[in-house]
Scaffold this motif. Sequence first.
Motif, mmCIF file in Angstrom:
data_model
loop_
_atom_site.group_PDB
_atom_site.id
_atom_site.type_symbol
_atom_site.label_atom_id
_atom_site.label_comp_id
_atom_site.label_asym_id
_atom_site.label_seq_id
_atom_site.Cartn_x
_atom_site.Cartn_y
_atom_site.Cartn_z
ATOM 1 N N GLN A 23 112.166 104.554 63.166
ATOM 2 C CA GLN A 23 113.443 103.856 63.134
ATOM 3 C C GLN A 23 114.364 104.520 62.113
ATOM 4 O O GLN A 23 113.924 104.940 61.044
ATOM 5 C CB GLN A 23 113.235 102.383 62.770
ATOM 6 N N LEU A 24 115.642 104.611 62.450
ATOM 7 C CA LEU A 24 116.597 105.280 61.579
ATOM 8 C C LEU A 24 117.248 104.351 60.570
ATOM 9 O O LEU A 24 117.911 104.820 59.635
ATOM 10 C CB LEU A 24 117.688 105.948 62.422
ATOM 11 N N SER A 25 117.060 103.050 60.715
ATOM 12 C CA SER A 25 117.645 102.099 59.775
ATOM 13 C C SER A 25 116.908 102.153 58.444
ATOM 14 O O SER A 25 115.762 102.616 58.355
ATOM 15 C CB SER A 25 117.570 100.681 60.351
ATOM 16 N N ARG A 26 117.584 101.706 57.387
ATOM 17 C CA ARG A 26 116.949 101.648 56.085
ATOM 18 C C ARG A 26 115.813 100.643 56.107
ATOM 19 O O ARG A 26 115.896 99.595 56.741
ATOM 20 C CB ARG A 26 117.970 101.252 55.006
ATOM 21 N N GLY A 27 114.737 100.958 55.406
ATOM 22 C CA GLY A 27 113.590 100.058 55.399
ATOM 23 C C GLY A 27 112.523 100.535 54.446
ATOM 24 O O GLY A 27 112.667 101.563 53.768
ATOM 25 N N GLY A 28 111.448 99.801 54.386
ATOM 26 C CA GLY A 28 110.338 100.156 53.517
ATOM 27 C C GLY A 28 109.447 101.215 54.147
ATOM 28 O O GLY A 28 109.631 101.601 55.305
ATOM 29 N N ALA B 76 115.633 104.992 51.078
ATOM 30 C CA ALA B 76 115.031 103.861 51.796
ATOM 31 C C ALA B 76 114.562 104.278 53.188
ATOM 32 O O ALA B 76 114.716 103.547 54.167
ATOM 33 C CB ALA B 76 116.012 102.692 51.882
ATOM 34 N N ARG B 77 114.010 105.486 53.249
ATOM 35 C CA ARG B 77 113.452 105.969 54.513
ATOM 36 C C ARG B 77 112.007 105.536 54.668
ATOM 37 O O ARG B 77 111.387 105.078 53.716
ATOM 38 C CB ARG B 77 113.601 107.487 54.580
ATOM 39 N N ARG B 78 111.466 105.697 55.849
ATOM 40 C CA ARG B 78 110.159 105.114 56.138
ATOM 41 C C ARG B 78 108.999 106.087 55.943
ATOM 42 O O ARG B 78 107.843 105.676 55.904
ATOM 43 C CB ARG B 78 110.162 104.546 57.561
ATOM 44 N N TYR B 79 109.312 107.369 55.799
ATOM 45 C CA TYR B 79 108.305 108.378 55.457
ATOM 46 C C TYR B 79 109.038 109.596 54.915
ATOM 47 O O TYR B 79 110.239 109.776 55.132
ATOM 48 C CB TYR B 79 107.458 108.767 56.670
ATOM 49 N N GLY B 80 108.318 110.414 54.185
ATOM 50 C CA GLY B 80 108.855 111.678 53.722
ATOM 51 C C GLY B 80 108.077 112.820 54.343
ATOM 52 O O GLY B 80 106.996 112.621 54.900
#
Length: 420
Positions: free
Chosen positions: A404-409, A27-31
């Motif tokens: 941001q380090l929180s889980r997200g889309g 659930a990271r925001r980019y790879g």
Amino acid sequence: MLQAALARGTAGRRSVFEVFGRRLPGARRYGVVAGTGRLLDAIEKFRFDDDSLAFLERAQVVDAPTLEWLSGYRFSGDVWGYGEGDAYFPNSPVLVVEASFAEAVVLETLALSVLNFDSAVATAASRMTTAAGRRPCIEMGSRRAHEQAAVAAARAAYIAGFAASSNLEAGRSFGVPTRGTSAHSFTLLHDTERDAFTAQVDSLGKGTTLLVDTYDVAEAVQLGVEIAGSSLGAVRLDSGDLLSMAAEVRQQLDSLGATETKIVVTSDLDEHAIAALAAAPVDGYGVGTALVTGAGTPTAGLVYKLVAREDDDGRLVSVEKKSSGKVSHGGRKYALRRLGARGFAEAEVIGVGRPPDDDGRGAADRPLLVPLIRDGEVVGREPLDAARDRHRRAREELPPTALQLSRGGPAIPTHWEERT
């Protein structure tokens, strides 16, 4: 698959395989794409030697015609991919392989094993270097990984912004800068901590880094400055409450006149622990286990799927998997990163059948696929620092929410442009 396709006469059909992820891991925001350079080297050398063929024959894995075909295997197709170090998002065509079905299908495990591991480490490393800001991170995870994976992890971490690695093979093979410190065993070897510090300073100079938490930290810091003087390079903290301890050690060093002596912290750090130390007087981070295991997400979850193949009339037609939960999107893909007026990424645009068009609204949209192999010859090899620079630019291009380090889309959406 290869044996059956050879027997059926379909193995020579022109085919397009694609590496992509249906979602971002953890659930990271980019790879972050990593491993491309290693994969190019591996494809270039990929052969079935006499020992390999003998095993396949002895174990009756494939029949004689297939063994004959494998004996002359050399990839002669084309490969495109995202530049190493670039960011990627769900359904990004990270790698596109175009060749006969036979030549391309045998590369699946090779491509995925390299890209999945390296991209997982680079994605974790990027989050860590983001959390660290201007403070350097050192990769120190070799003892927590397979011996070959440790080298690959050091390379991937360097691409994503780590300053150095303790893995000397990564330095020898890939030119990654190397750094290291002493371990507790070195201190315990000597009769006293004074003996250990004196031996280290005498051998390595006053700029060395002393590990100061084997016994009493305050006593060790006092002793280190006494032996090396105010020009002591650094001290390392590897246990305890690093936030409060770093503050106490900084105050002590300054009171002793060692105002330029740096403080390096280790001890099971990940991106969240690094972020929590942002207010601490810390000068660098040594990161091990969390990094080489992808900070809890040890694979990028990339897949290798056939998305187009030649029909009986010689035309390239789209194919796709349609089973519930694992749908693939057929067709030869092209991709660009749509940029807004301020130069920040707004969307990942994927064209099917032909490249998507620049919308002309903001900064020039950036094409993402670059040629890597043409007619079997590597054309996309580049210095490791080029991938490192690309990652820095790609991360600066992302919207602030991406960091941001929180889980997200995903930080930006993926848009499709269907063309025929």
